[in-house]
Design an enzyme around this catalytic site. Structure first.
Site, PDB file in Angstrom:
ATOM      1  CE  LYS A   1      34.755  24.596  25.750  1.00 48.89           C
ATOM      2  NZ  LYS A   1      35.797  24.286  24.806  1.00 48.89           N
TER       3      LYS A   1
ATOM      4  CB  THR B   1      36.962  21.149  27.098  1.00 52.81           C
ATOM      5  OG1 THR B   1      37.284  21.616  25.924  1.00 52.81           O
ATOM      6  CG2 THR B   1      38.352  20.644  27.833  1.00 52.81           C
TER       7      THR B   1
ATOM      8  NE  ARG C   1      37.072  54.439  59.348  1.00 56.57           N
ATOM      9  CZ  ARG C   1      38.111  53.481  59.135  1.00 56.57           C
ATOM     10  NH1 ARG C   1      39.228  53.901  58.539  1.00 56.57           N
ATOM     11  NH2 ARG C   1      37.791  52.163  59.282  1.00 56.57           N
TER      12      ARG C   1
ATOM     13  CD  GLN D   1      40.784  45.210  60.877  1.00 56.60           C
ATOM     14  OE1 GLN D   1      40.185  46.437  60.644  1.00 56.60           O
ATOM     15  NE2 GLN D   1      42.261  45.369  60.710  1.00 56.60           N
TER      16      GLN D   1
ATOM     17  CG  HIS E   1      41.777  54.726  51.930  1.00 59.31           C
ATOM     18  ND1 HIS E   1      41.136  54.262  53.323  1.00 59.31           N
ATOM     19  CD2 HIS E   1      42.806  53.930  51.403  1.00 59.31           C
ATOM     20  CE1 HIS E   1      42.124  53.114  53.603  1.00 59.31           C
ATOM     21  NE2 HIS E   1      42.805  52.927  52.584  1.00 59.31           N
TER      22      HIS E   1
END
Length: 302
Positions: free
Chosen positions: A11, A58, A177, A229, A257
């Site tokens: 379910k 279920t 940035r 990263q 961005h």
């Protein structure tokens, strides 16, 4: 000749709300979650021979979720998922694995006139706390905890330069940035032998979730990021260092961005480089950076 190679059923999208009422103080605490339970076991004949006798309906699974929520604590979700999964493999001899996914929806207590309100709450973000609990007969309990939908942005202290350049490259290097992402962080716990061992570590589940969130926010804010990263690795490293029961930490971070808008065409208006103040947020495409960090004793799957 055909044969069932893998099968599970159950379910999904079972919505549960539970309230805890402190009769002494009048303070109420609420929990809301969406639960999915999938079962595996000796159920092949339901597929191959239309034999429904092996099927736990279920609807019965849904009812079990509600009853278990009434009779047990639903927090931390790692414990609730373990209780729920263990029930199915102990109740039904032919069911050998239960997979429980829980999504916890955020309700934050309101502050009214500078004081926490006893029974009123606000959904102040779409951030979610999630768990995946796999209870397998004879193999214990595997738990993955995660947070998702934690949207963050910083307006400076992010760089990206020195990347590979070739005939396909148009991106300019930058030493300053905007960095924004929707954090999806997952930590895999060591295997637990059973429900009793899970119970013995209950305080660590909430504490580790709070630690992972705090580490994520603090590192995001303070790191002068050389790349997504590099920053995500620092986050994972710290979580592993602070909770020894965690085997791996995984991050999935979209790079959302924000582009400078050149307005020089309008009377020479300067809005690029150090003069950039107005940006155009981009919905897509976006970068997507993923990483799984484990202890050095664990083998890498690279």
């Amino acid at each position: 000749m055909s044969a069932v190679k893998a099968a599970r059923y159950g379910k999904d999208n079972v919505r549960v709300y539970k309230v805890h009422k402190d009769e002494k103080t009048g303070v109420q605490t609420v929990y809301e979650m969406t639960v999915c339970v999938l079962l595996e076991g000796e159920i092949e004949t339901s597929y191959t021979k239309a034999d429904n006798s092996v099927i736990v309906a279920t609807d019965s699974i849904k009812n079990t979720i509600y009853i278990t929520a009434k009779q047990n604590p639903v927090t931390p979700p790692e414990l609730f998922g373990s209780i729920l999964g263990t029930h199915f493999i102990e109740k039904y001899n032919h069911i050998h694995a239960a997979h429980v996914n829980i999504v916890c929806h955020r309700w934050t207590r309101m502050d009214i006139d500078g004081k926490p309100h006893p029974h009123s709450f606000i959904r102040d973000s779409e951030e979610k706390r999630n768990v995946q609990v796999d209870v397998v007969e004879g193999k214990g309990i595997d738990i993955k905890s995660s947070l998702s939908g934690l949207t963050v942005l910083k307006s400076t202290n992010s760089q990206f330069w020195g990347f590979l350049r070739d005939e396909y490259t148009t991106l300019k290097e930058t030493w300053d940035r905007i960095l924004s992402t929707d954090v999806d962080a997952t930590w895999q716990w060591k295997n637990f032998s059973g429900l009793q061992e899970v119970r013995s570590h209950v305080p660590k589940f909430d504490a580790t979730w709070a630690t992972a969130r705090e580490v994520t926010l603090k590192t995001f804010a303070e790191d002068n990021s050389a790349s997504v990263q590099a920053t995500m690795y620092k986050m994972a490293e710290q979580i592993l260092a602070r909770q020894q029961l965690i085997e791996t930490v995984e991050y999935s971070l979209p790079n959302k961005h924000y582009f400078e808008i050149d307005l020089s065409w309008h009377k020479g208006l300067q809005n690029t480089g150090k003069n950039a103040e107005v940006f155009a947020p981009q919905s897509d495409p976006n970068g997507l950076i993923k990483c799984t960090v484990g202890r050095s004793s664990l083998k890498s799957k690279l």
